[in-house]
Design a protein around this motif. Structure first.
Motif, PDB file in Angstrom:
ATOM      1  N   ALA A  34       5.399   0.885   6.602  1.00 15.82           N
ATOM      2  CA  ALA A  34       5.065  -0.387   5.947  1.00 15.82           C
ATOM      3  C   ALA A  34       5.321  -1.513   6.943  1.00 15.82           C
ATOM      4  CB  ALA A  34       5.920  -0.578   4.701  1.00 15.82           C
ATOM      5  N   VAL A  35       4.276  -2.265   7.255  1.00 15.48           N
ATOM      6  CA  VAL A  35       4.415  -3.360   8.226  1.00 15.48           C
ATOM      7  C   VAL A  35       3.646  -4.584   7.751  1.00 15.48           C
ATOM      8  CG1 VAL A  35       4.792  -2.027  10.339  1.00 15.48           C
ATOM      9  CG2 VAL A  35       2.460  -2.403   9.530  1.00 15.48           C
ATOM     10  N   PRO A  36       4.107  -5.786   8.160  1.00 19.49           N
ATOM     11  CA  PRO A  36       3.335  -6.994   7.837  1.00 19.49           C
ATOM     12  C   PRO A  36       1.950  -6.892   8.475  1.00 19.49           C
ATOM     13  CG  PRO A  36       5.515  -7.548   8.705  1.00 19.49           C
ATOM     14  CD  PRO A  36       5.334  -6.076   8.905  1.00 19.49           C
ATOM     15  N   ASN A  37       0.956  -7.511   7.846  1.00 18.35           N
ATOM     16  CA  ASN A  37      -0.444  -7.397   8.300  1.00 18.35           C
ATOM     17  C   ASN A  37      -0.603  -7.630   9.797  1.00 18.35           C
ATOM     18  OD1 ASN A  37      -0.877  -7.015   5.690  1.00 18.35           O
ATOM     19  ND2 ASN A  37      -1.756  -9.034   5.270  1.00 18.35           N
ATOM     20  N   THR A  74      -4.839   3.492   4.853  1.00 17.12           N
ATOM     21  CA  THR A  74      -3.855   2.424   4.643  1.00 17.12           C
ATOM     22  C   THR A  74      -3.952   1.963   3.198  1.00 17.12           C
ATOM     23  OG1 THR A  74      -5.428   0.715   5.210  1.00 17.12           O
ATOM     24  CG2 THR A  74      -4.082   1.575   7.019  1.00 17.12           C
ATOM     25  N   GLU A  75      -2.877   1.406   2.716  1.00 10.89           N
ATOM     26  CA  GLU A  75      -2.921   0.805   1.375  1.00 10.89           C
ATOM     27  C   GLU A  75      -1.996  -0.412   1.382  1.00 10.89           C
ATOM     28  OE1 GLU A  75      -1.856   4.428  -0.771  1.00 10.89           O
ATOM     29  OE2 GLU A  75       0.187   3.656  -1.008  1.00 10.89           O
ATOM     30  N   VAL A  76      -2.116  -1.231   0.347  1.00  5.98           N
ATOM     31  CA  VAL A  76      -1.273  -2.430   0.290  1.00  5.98           C
ATOM     32  C   VAL A  76       0.019  -2.078  -0.436  1.00  5.98           C
ATOM     33  CG1 VAL A  76      -1.125  -4.825  -0.501  1.00  5.98           C
ATOM     34  CG2 VAL A  76      -3.316  -3.899   0.299  1.00  5.98           C
ATOM     35  N   GLN A 126       1.119  -3.981   4.708  1.00  2.79           N
ATOM     36  CA  GLN A 126       0.202  -2.860   4.914  1.00  2.79           C
ATOM     37  C   GLN A 126       1.017  -1.568   5.026  1.00  2.79           C
ATOM     38  OE1 GLN A 126      -3.062  -2.431   4.945  1.00  2.79           O
ATOM     39  NE2 GLN A 126      -3.199  -4.543   4.230  1.00  2.79           N
ATOM     40  N   VAL A 127       0.597  -0.532   4.329  1.00  7.57           N
ATOM     41  CA  VAL A 127       1.267   0.772   4.458  1.00  7.57           C
ATOM     42  C   VAL A 127       0.295   1.733   5.138  1.00  7.57           C
ATOM     43  CG1 VAL A 127       2.339   2.698   3.254  1.00  7.57           C
ATOM     44  CG2 VAL A 127       2.639   0.359   2.383  1.00  7.57           C
ATOM     45  N   ILE A 128       0.681   2.165   6.332  1.00  9.57           N
ATOM     46  CA  ILE A 128      -0.161   3.101   7.086  1.00  9.57           C
ATOM     47  C   ILE A 128       0.307   4.518   6.758  1.00  9.57           C
ATOM     48  CG2 ILE A 128      -0.871   3.830   9.402  1.00  9.57           C
ATOM     49  CD1 ILE A 128       0.088   0.946  10.293  1.00  9.57           C
ATOM     50  N   ILE A 129      -0.614   5.358   6.332  1.00  8.53           N
ATOM     51  CA  ILE A 129      -0.267   6.744   5.995  1.00  8.53           C
ATOM     52  C   ILE A 129      -0.873   7.648   7.059  1.00  8.53           C
ATOM     53  CG2 ILE A 129      -0.482   8.563   4.243  1.00  8.53           C
ATOM     54  CD1 ILE A 129      -0.967   5.957   2.324  1.00  8.53           C
ATOM     55  N   SER A 142      10.397  -6.032  15.410  1.00 11.80           N
ATOM     56  CA  SER A 142      11.612  -6.866  15.266  1.00 11.80           C
ATOM     57  C   SER A 142      12.222  -6.671  13.896  1.00 11.80           C
ATOM     58  CB  SER A 142      11.318  -8.352  15.480  1.00 11.80           C
ATOM     59  OG  SER A 142      10.196  -8.523  16.258  1.00 11.80           O
ATOM     60  N   GLY A 143      12.309  -5.432  13.468  1.00  8.07           N
ATOM     61  CA  GLY A 143      12.996  -5.091  12.228  1.00  8.07           C
ATOM     62  C   GLY A 143      12.172  -5.329  10.977  1.00  8.07           C
ATOM     63  N   ARG A 144      10.893  -5.747  11.119  1.00 11.87           N
ATOM     64  CA  ARG A 144      10.092  -6.055   9.935  1.00 11.87           C
ATOM     65  C   ARG A 144       9.365  -4.842   9.399  1.00 11.87           C
ATOM     66  NH1 ARG A 144       6.417 -10.396  12.255  1.00 11.87           N
ATOM     67  NH2 ARG A 144       5.695 -10.776  10.110  1.00 11.87           N
TER      68      ARG A 144
END
Ligand SMILES: Nc1nc2c(ncn2[C@@H]2O[C@H](COP(=O)(O)OP(=O)(O)OP(=O)(O)O)[C@@H](O)[C@H]2O)c(=O)[nH]1
Ligand SMILES: [Mg+2]
Length: 690
Positions: free
Chosen positions: A603-606, A626-628, A634-637, A657-659
C-alpha cells in the motif's frame, strides 16, 4: 503517590513521529509538577522515560514508559511511547489503556508519517485526541504551516485553542483563544497579561472561528450564538469537553518542551477538557460466552488488564496493568483468566520511568505495576476466582523482517531459548520461530532496528551472544522429465552381506501433488516384504534432500523391477537401493529447483506507485493488479519470489520514507530460473555441474 478518585484520573498517551519531543515533554511535565528537581535531557540519557541503556545509547524511545504526575488534585498517568515505526506494538498497547492521546507534532517538520499512522490507529479505537505543537522555539518553526497541515490531514475537527506569541528564538508564550489572555513564560513560570497589540486582530479572528467551531457541536448553544448570545467560558469549555470526549473535536495547543513554555497549560487542558476513565465507553469483555460491559466502578469486582510486561534484570518480571473495575490492594489474590492460575499481587507500585513509587491500592481507571506474577503475560486479565472474563487482546502488528541467529557457543545455546522467551514476554511484536526445514532459528520483528536491539538486549540482559546468518530460502526441488534409473546396493565382502537392486521410473507430478509411489513389480523380482523399504528409502531421500540438497516434491516413482539375494537381501539393502535408484533417477530427469513465491500487497500513496512498481519488477515480481485501499492509497498486488523480498521491510521504508506498508504470505512454488540455480544451490550445500 496520592490515590485519587476515578474522575480525577487522566490516562494520557504521548504519541507521534520519532523525535517530535514526547520524552522531553514528559520530562518537562514532571518538572513542572514538582516531581523532578531538574530537567533531564535525551541527548545525555538523563530523562526519566528513556531509562533503558539501548534507549540512552540511541537517544530515542524503544518501549512505552510510565510517568505519573500529580496536577491540581488530578493524577495524570503519562504514557510515553516510541515514535519509530519498528516499535508500533508499544504504541498499540498504550492506545488501548489511554483515555486521551496527546499527539506531539514538531512545528519544524509538521505532520509526519508515523503521526498519521498512529492517528488512524487512535481513530479506529475512537480515542479522544488533542495536538501539542512542540519546538516552536526552533529555527524554521511555523505554527500556521503546521496548523494548515493538521487541518489538511485530520479534518475540520482540528481546533486551535492557542496562538504562539513570537516564533523561533522570539517564542515567549501563547495567547489563549478562549480567555483572550496572553501567557508569557520565564523558566517555566507564566505571567498572564493582555494580548500584544500586533496580534489582536488575528487573535480575535481565530477566537471567533474557535467559538463557532465549538458551538456547532451543541444545537442550543448554536441557536443562542446565532442570536448574538455568546456562550460563557464555562459553557464553551464544557461543549469543547464533550467534543473531545466523543472524538469529534481535536484541540491544538502549542509550546516548547525544552524551553518549558506553556507546559502548565497542557497539564491544565488535560485535566479540564480531557476525559476521565468514567467518561469513556465501557470496556466490552466476554464472560460465560456473553459480551458484557465493564465500567470503572471502584466498588465493582476487581478486574486488571496487563498491557505491558518488563523483564527487569533485578526485580524479575514486572507487569503494568490498568484496573478496569474494582479496587486492587496489595496482597490481593486474583486468578489469571487465561491460565486459571492464582496470582498474588505482592507489592503494587506506581512506575515512573524505572522508579517504583509505593501505592496502597489502585482504584478503577488507574494504572499501576506489580512484580513477580508467576504466569501472567501481556493482554492477560486477572479477576476474582469464579468470575472468569476475557478482555480482547492488544492487536500486534505482523512481523515484516526476519534475522536468522546462531548461538556463538554451547553455553550461549543453553541460555538462548529461555532468554528469547523472556524477551518475547516483554516484546509482543517479537516472534521466534524454529524452521525445521532450513534448521534455522528466526527472529521476526518490525524492522532492522527492532531486531538489532533485541540482539543487544540478549547480550546485555541475559549474557547470550549470537551471530547472524542469512535467512535461508526454503527451496524445494523436483524433476522436469521422466527417467529410468537403477538402484543397486551390494556389499558382499564375507559375513552377512547386503544385496538389493530396484528399477525405478521417475516422473514429474503437477505442482503440489507431493509424492506417489507405484509398485509395478511382477514375478517376485523383489520380494513383497522389501518393496515398502524401497519406498521408505525414496521418502527419506526426498526429506533429506535431492541433487541440490533441498527437499524433493511432486514426483511419481514407479518401481517395476529388481533383483534380490535369498540371503543377503534385507529391508536395509532395499532401502539403500531405493535411495540410490531414486538419486540416479533425479539426476537423469532434469532436476530443477523450486523457489517459494509470495503474494505481496503493497500500500503506497499514489505518487509513489510508479517507483514501487518499478522496484517490484526488478525483483522478478508479477503484478496481478492494483486497487484503492481503505485510506485512498494504491494497493499493488503481486506475486514475487520470497528470496527477493527478504529485506523488503527496510527497502520499502527507505523507498517511501516510511509511507508504504506491505503484507506478504506464501503463495506457491515455481521453477527457479536457470541463471539463479548456482547461487541457490550454494545454499543447499550440494554442487552440480550444470
Ligand atoms: N528546540 C527544541 N528541541 C526539542 C524540543 N522538544 C524536544 N526537543 C529535542 O528533540 C529531540 C528529540 O526529543 P525526544 O524527546 O527524544 O523526542 P521523542 O518524540 O521522544 O522521540 P522518540 O522517542 O524517538 O519517538 C531531542 O534532541 C530534544 O532535546 C523543543 O521544544 N524545542
Ligand atoms: Mg522518546
Amino acid at each position: 503517590m496520592n490515590q485519587v478518585a476515578p474522575e480525577k484520573i487522566r490516562n494520557v498517551v504521548l504519541v507521534g513521529h520519532g523525535g517530535t519531543g514526547k520524552t522531553t515533554l514528559a520530562e518537562s511535565l514532571l518538572l513542572q509538577s514538582g516531581a523532578l528537581p531538574r530537567m533531564g535531557r535525551v541527548e545525555d540519557g538523563s530523562t526519566v522515560c528513556d531509562f533503558d541503556p539501548e534507549e540512552q545509547k540511541r537517544g530515542q524511545s524503544l518501549s512505552l514508559a510510565l510517568a505519573p504526575i500529580e496536577w491540581k488534585g488530578h493524577k495524570i498517568n503519562l504514557i510515553d511511547t516510541p515514535g519509530y515505526a519498528d516499535f508500533e506494538g508499544e504504541v498499540q498497547a498504550a492506545l488501548r489503556v489511554a483515555d486521551l492521546a496527546v499527539f506531539v507534532v514538531s512545528a519544524v517538520e509538521g505532520v509526519e508519517v508515523q503521526t498519521q499512522k498512529f492517528w488512524k490507529q487512535a481513530a479506529k479505537l475512537g480515542l479522544p485526541r488533542m495536538v501539542f505543537v512542540n519546538k516552536l522555539d526552533r529555527e524554521r518553526a511555523s505554527f500556521d504551516r503546521t496548523l494548515d497541515q493538521l487541518r489538511a490531514t485530520f479534518g475540520a475537527g482540528v481546533a486551535p485553542l492557542e496562538l504562539p506569541i513570537g516564533e523561533e528564538h522570539d517564542f515567549i508564550g501563547v495567547a489563549d483563544l478562549l480567555t483572550d489572555k496572553a501567557h508569557l513564560y520565564e523558566s517555566g513560570a507564566a505571567t498572564v497579561g493582555e494580548i500584544p497589540d500586533e496580534m489582536e486582530a488575528r487573535e480575535h479572528e481565530v477566537h471567533d472561528n474557535l467559538v463557532e467551531g465549538i458551538v456547532v457541536a451543541d444545537d442550543e448553544q448554536l441557536e443562542r450564538y446565532l442570536e448574538g448570545d455568546i456562550p460563557s467560558l464555562d459553557e464553551l469549555e464544557h461543549t469543547l469537553h464533550l467534543g473531545v470526549d466523543d472524538a469529534t473535536v481535536f484541540p491544538v495547543i502549542c509550546g516548547s518542551a525544552t524551553e518549558r513554555i506553556a507546559i502548565d497549560r497542557l497539564a491544565d487542558f488535560i485535566c479540564e477538557i480531557g476525559p476521565s476513565p468514567l467518561e469513556r465507553p465501557p470496556v466490552e469483555v466476554t464472560a460465560g460466552g456473553q459480551t458484557v460491559e465493564v465500567r470503572p466502578d471502584p466498588s465493582g469486582d476487581p478486574l486488571a488488564f496487563v498491557f505491558k510486561t518488563i523483564a527487569d534484570p533485578y526485580v524479575g518480571q514486572i507487569s503494568l496493568f490498568k484496573v478496569l473495575s474494582g479496587t486492587i490492594k496489595t496482597d490481593e489474590n486474583l486468578v489469571n483468566t487465561r491460565t486459571g492460575g492464582g496470582e498474588r499481587f505482592h507489592g503494587i507500585f506506581a512506575m515512573r520511568g524505572r522508579d517504583h513509587l509505593d501505592v496502597p491500592a489502585v482504584v478503577a481507571g488507574d494504572i499501576a505495576a506489580v512484580s513477580k506474577l508467576t504466569n501472567t503475560r501481556t493482554s492477560d486479565a486477572l479477576a476474582p476466582k469464579g468470575k472468569p472474563v476475557t478482555v480482547p487482546a492488544i492487536e500486534q502488528p505482523e512481523p515484516v523482517l526476519a534475522f536468522a541467529i546462531h548461538a556463538r557457543t554451547q553455553a550461549d545455546d543453553d541460555k538462548l531459548s529461555p532468554a528469547l522467551h523472556r524477551l518475547q514476554d516483554e516484546d509482543q511484536a517479537l516472534v521466534v520461530e524454529r524452521n525445521d526445514e532450513t534448521k534455522q532459528t528466526l527472529l521476526k520483528g518490525m524492522g532492522d532496528t527492532h531486531l538489532q536491539i533485541t540482539l543487544e538486549k540478549l547480550e546485555r540482559k541475559f549474557g547470550v551472544n549470537v551471530d547472524l546468518e542469512d535467512v535461508k530460502v526454503p527451496y524445494r526441488e523436483t524433476i522436469s522429465t521422466e527417467a529410468d534409473a537403477e538402484g543397486k546396493f551390494k556389499k558382499q565382502s564375507g559375513g552377512h552381506g547386503q544385496f538389493g537392486v530396484c528399477n525405478l521410473k521417475v516422473a514429474p507430478l503437477p505442482r503440489g501433488e507431493g509424492f506417489v509411489f507405484e509398485d509395478k513389480v511382477v514375478g517376485g523380482a523383489i520380494p513383497r516384504q522389501f518393496i515398502p523399504a524401497v519406498e521408505k528409502g525414496i521418502e527419506e531421500t526426498m526429506t533429506d534432500g535431492g541433487i541440490y540438497g533441498f527437499p524433493v516434491v511432486d514426483v511419481k516413482v514407479t518401481c517395476y523391477d529388481g533383483k534380490y539375494h535369498s540371503v543377503d537381501s534385507s529391508e536395509m539393502s532395499f532401502k539403500m537401493a531405493g535411495r540410490l535408484g531414486f538419486k540416479a533417477g533425479l539426476e537423469a530427469a532434469g532436476p530443477v529447483i523450486l523457489e517459494p513465491i509470495s503474494l505481496i500487497e503493497v500500500a503506497v500513496p499514489n505518487d509513489l506507485q510508479g517507483d514501487v512498481m518499478g522496484d517490484l519488477n526488478s525483483r522478478r515480481a508479477r503484478v496481478q493488479g492494483t486497487e484503492v485501499g481503505d485510506d485512498g492509497e494504491q494497493v499493488i498486488i503481486a506475486t514475487v519470489p520470497t528470496s527477493e523480498i527478504r529485506t523488503y521491510a527496510i527497502d520499502l521504508r527507505s523507498m517511501t520514507s516510511g509511507r508504504g506498508r506491505f503484507t506478504t504470505k506464501f503463495d506457491h512454488y515455481d521453477v527457479l530460473p536457470q541463471h539463479l540455480v548456482r547461487a541457490a544451490a550454494a545454499q543447499g550445500g550440494k554442487k552440480r555441474d550444470d
